[in-house]
Design a protein around this motif. Sequence first.
Motif, PDB file in Angstrom:
ATOM      1  N   PRO A 147       8.493  -4.638   4.439  1.00 56.37           N
ATOM      2  CA  PRO A 147       7.981  -5.018   5.764  1.00 56.37           C
ATOM      3  C   PRO A 147       8.155  -3.786   6.702  1.00 56.37           C
ATOM      4  O   PRO A 147       7.515  -3.422   7.628  1.00 56.37           O
ATOM      5  N   LEU A 148       9.363  -3.013   6.411  1.00 58.14           N
ATOM      6  CA  LEU A 148       9.440  -1.686   7.234  1.00 58.14           C
ATOM      7  C   LEU A 148       8.435  -0.659   6.985  1.00 58.14           C
ATOM      8  O   LEU A 148       7.623   0.061   7.955  1.00 58.14           O
ATOM      9  N   VAL A 149       7.988  -0.242   5.672  1.00 60.03           N
ATOM     10  CA  VAL A 149       6.652   0.506   5.262  1.00 60.03           C
ATOM     11  C   VAL A 149       5.260  -0.091   5.987  1.00 60.03           C
ATOM     12  O   VAL A 149       4.631   0.496   6.535  1.00 60.03           O
ATOM     13  N   SER A 150       5.206  -1.576   5.801  1.00 55.77           N
ATOM     14  CA  SER A 150       4.239  -1.919   6.221  1.00 55.77           C
ATOM     15  C   SER A 150       4.003  -1.770   7.853  1.00 55.77           C
ATOM     16  O   SER A 150       2.960  -1.669   8.531  1.00 55.77           O
ATOM     17  N   ASN A 151       5.171  -2.015   8.621  1.00 57.13           N
ATOM     18  CA  ASN A 151       5.067  -1.773  10.018  1.00 57.13           C
ATOM     19  C   ASN A 151       4.986  -0.354  10.385  1.00 57.13           C
ATOM     20  O   ASN A 151       4.263  -0.010  11.367  1.00 57.13           O
ATOM     21  N   SER A 152       5.249   0.579   9.541  1.00 58.60           N
ATOM     22  CA  SER A 152       5.167   1.962   9.619  1.00 58.60           C
ATOM     23  C   SER A 152       3.788   2.373   9.630  1.00 58.60           C
ATOM     24  O   SER A 152       3.091   2.917  10.552  1.00 58.60           O
ATOM     25  N   PHE A 153       2.992   1.742   8.505  1.00 59.00           N
ATOM     26  CA  PHE A 153       1.509   1.693   8.568  1.00 59.00           C
ATOM     27  C   PHE A 153       0.729   1.074   9.693  1.00 59.00           C
ATOM     28  O   PHE A 153      -0.337   1.561   9.939  1.00 59.00           O
TER      29      PHE A 153
END
Length: 275
Positions: free
Chosen positions: A235-241
């Motif tokens: 979720p953190l990586v997806s939110n960053s993208f």
Amino acid sequence: MSGALRKNTTAISRLLIQRQLIKINHFNEPIRAPILCNQAQSKAYFRVPDFPKKAREYNISPSLFSLPFSSSSSATASLSKVGFVGWYLGMVKSHPILTKSATAAFIYTAADLSSQTVIRQSSEPFDLVRTLRMAGYGLIILGPSLHFWFNLVSKLLPKRDLLSTLKKMFMGQAIYGPAMTVVFFSVNACFQGETGQEIVARLKRDLLPTMLNGVVYWPVCDFITFRFTPVYLQPLVSNSFSYLWTVYMTYMASLEKADTAAICKQKLLGLRRKS
């Protein structure tokens, strides 16, 4: 008389020789007590302290000894970064939903402010109500949904090989992406006071172009997320993208209401042509 004098001189010479020998022996004899005292003092003053033992006794961290030999600014920056990352990872594991929701709210807030900065005039103020709506959406809806979605996908497809990654990407584009886009437009329009008919008209106008742009942007992001990232950090990586994507989404959500009358006319014209 001469014999007595000879005896006295020989006796005196013997006494002098004995005294001289005593003096010589006295100076040649090692003085043990002072030397022992000096040895004790040398041990007391020149003994090397046992740093490892003291460090263990007082729980002294090795970084305290290494910091003086490095630049203070770089050391402080590295410690602060490691401290924040460690704290965040601990929060993700101990309070996953709350942490991911707060992260999504922060990213949506920053993205909306960036979107307003691009499109607004310099004299116009920021629409903080709009920013609050976006932050609430990230906190209440997007953050928890990302947590459960990535956990569900990892249970259905636990491997991270190429085929499993492609399947996860297809599921995201076919299920999660369209569903969350519909929810985003609907919730935002509802908070703006639009009626059900106006919400439907907005979806008919904006949903398809948004989905087409999502097909261009998200596959590469999803591939990196599913292929190389642990589940609890996805979720953190997806939110960053999603930062750039959220700038676009907040712009689309801020568009004016769809003209329901024009949509109805288009429907009527379509029905007449078919008939």
